[in-house]
Design a protein around this motif. Structure first.
Motif, mmCIF file in Angstrom:
data_model
loop_
_atom_site.group_PDB
_atom_site.id
_atom_site.type_symbol
_atom_site.label_atom_id
_atom_site.label_comp_id
_atom_site.label_asym_id
_atom_site.label_seq_id
_atom_site.Cartn_x
_atom_site.Cartn_y
_atom_site.Cartn_z
ATOM 1 N N UNK A 177 44.994 52.169 37.816
ATOM 2 C CA UNK A 177 45.750 52.429 36.578
ATOM 3 C C UNK A 177 45.001 53.489 35.758
ATOM 4 N N UNK A 178 45.608 54.014 34.714
ATOM 5 C CA UNK A 178 44.889 54.988 33.862
ATOM 6 C C UNK A 178 43.601 54.378 33.314
ATOM 7 N N UNK A 179 42.560 55.177 33.240
ATOM 8 C CA UNK A 179 41.256 54.673 32.803
ATOM 9 C C UNK A 179 41.306 54.119 31.378
ATOM 10 N N UNK B 31 39.578 50.001 28.575
ATOM 11 C CA UNK B 31 38.851 49.890 27.310
ATOM 12 C C UNK B 31 38.659 48.449 26.850
ATOM 13 N N UNK B 32 39.649 47.598 27.090
ATOM 14 C CA UNK B 32 39.528 46.217 26.616
ATOM 15 C C UNK B 32 39.072 45.264 27.726
ATOM 16 N N UNK B 33 38.531 45.814 28.805
ATOM 17 C CA UNK B 33 38.189 44.975 29.960
ATOM 18 C C UNK B 33 36.844 44.280 29.734
ATOM 19 N N UNK B 34 36.838 42.959 29.905
ATOM 20 C CA UNK B 34 35.619 42.172 29.675
ATOM 21 C C UNK B 34 34.544 42.443 30.716
#
Ligand code: SF4
Ligand code: SF4
Length: 219
Positions: A17-19, A23-26
């Motif tokens: 998916x788009x990088x 951003x919100x990935x734990x």
């Protein structure tokens, strides 16, 4: 997601998916979960450190023609066999296209469909058989040809290859069901929660996803 991205990512794998979605990935930073040419170069450098002494040793032993057998086996293993039993289960494999874009077997053909479920036990056994054949092939020739210095260098290179791979790649690799994988279950579960197609296939295979996660253990 744009139409183009959907087209290239039919199984909606987060690694493709788009990088901006990271951003919100734990677990961002815990895994080699996005293609990076530096990781690929690291793998190639490691591989060459074992391969080059073995190659030179076979030629100096007078068994150079037997390299054709090794290369033939490599085409079968890396072109068809390993790709099916290992790579077809990997999130990197899920991207649409005819060749692999990943941090190790980059460029290998994708003749098989993507298998989001974990690698089976018979596939794991086949994998160890294949690795043993591919890694062990040159050594009888080096011994018969009395190329003991190159034999030592090839064994050392092979040991460094596997040790470094385990420490710096298998500990962060997204092909979680590979028998060499060393990623913690909590991280695997977090990845599966971001990847519904994989999660469904893993749960149907008996895997239980735990949604609790303690980032302080890993950061
Ligand atoms: S696990 Fe997925 S969402 Fe998280 S950082 Fe890696 S690619 Fe991005
Ligand atoms: S298992 Fe390893 S070599 Fe195969 S596609 Fe995944 S990263 Fe690449």
């Amino acid at each position: 997601m744009t139409k183009q991205e959907q087209t290239n990512n039919p199984h909606d794998i987060c690694s493709w998916r788009p990088v901006s979605e990271c951003q919100d990935c734990a677990i961002a930073g815990c895994l080699k979960c996005r293609y990076n040419p530096g990781d690929l170069l690291h793998f190639i450098g490691l591989f060459l450190s074992a391969f080059i002494p073995a190659l030179i040793g076979m030629i100096l032993s007078g068994y150079g023609w037997y390299l054709l057998g090794w290369f033939g086996l490599a085409v079968i293993f890396f072109g068809f066999w390993e790709i099916r039993i290992l790579c077809s289960h990997c999130p990197y494999y899920a991207k649409k296209g005819t060749t692999l874009h990943c941090i190790a077997n980059y460029g290998c053909p994708k003749f098989w469909e993507y298998h989001p479920e974990p690698i089976s036990t018979p596939e794991k056994i086949q994998l160890f058989i294949g690795f043993t054949i591919m890694c062990g092939y040159p050594f009888p020739f080096l011994i018969l040809g009395k190329q003991f210095i190159l034999l030592f260098l090839a064994v050392w290179g092979l040991l460094m290859f596997w040790w470094t791979l385990q420490k710096y790649t298998c500990s962060q690799c997204v092909n979680f069901s590979c028998p060499l994988n060393r990623v913690a279950k909590e991280i695997v579960d977090q990845y599966l929660m971001r990847n519904p197609v994989m999660r469904k296939a893993w749960e149907e295979s008996g895997w239980e996803v735990s949604e609790s996660f303690s980032p302080e253990i890993f950061f």
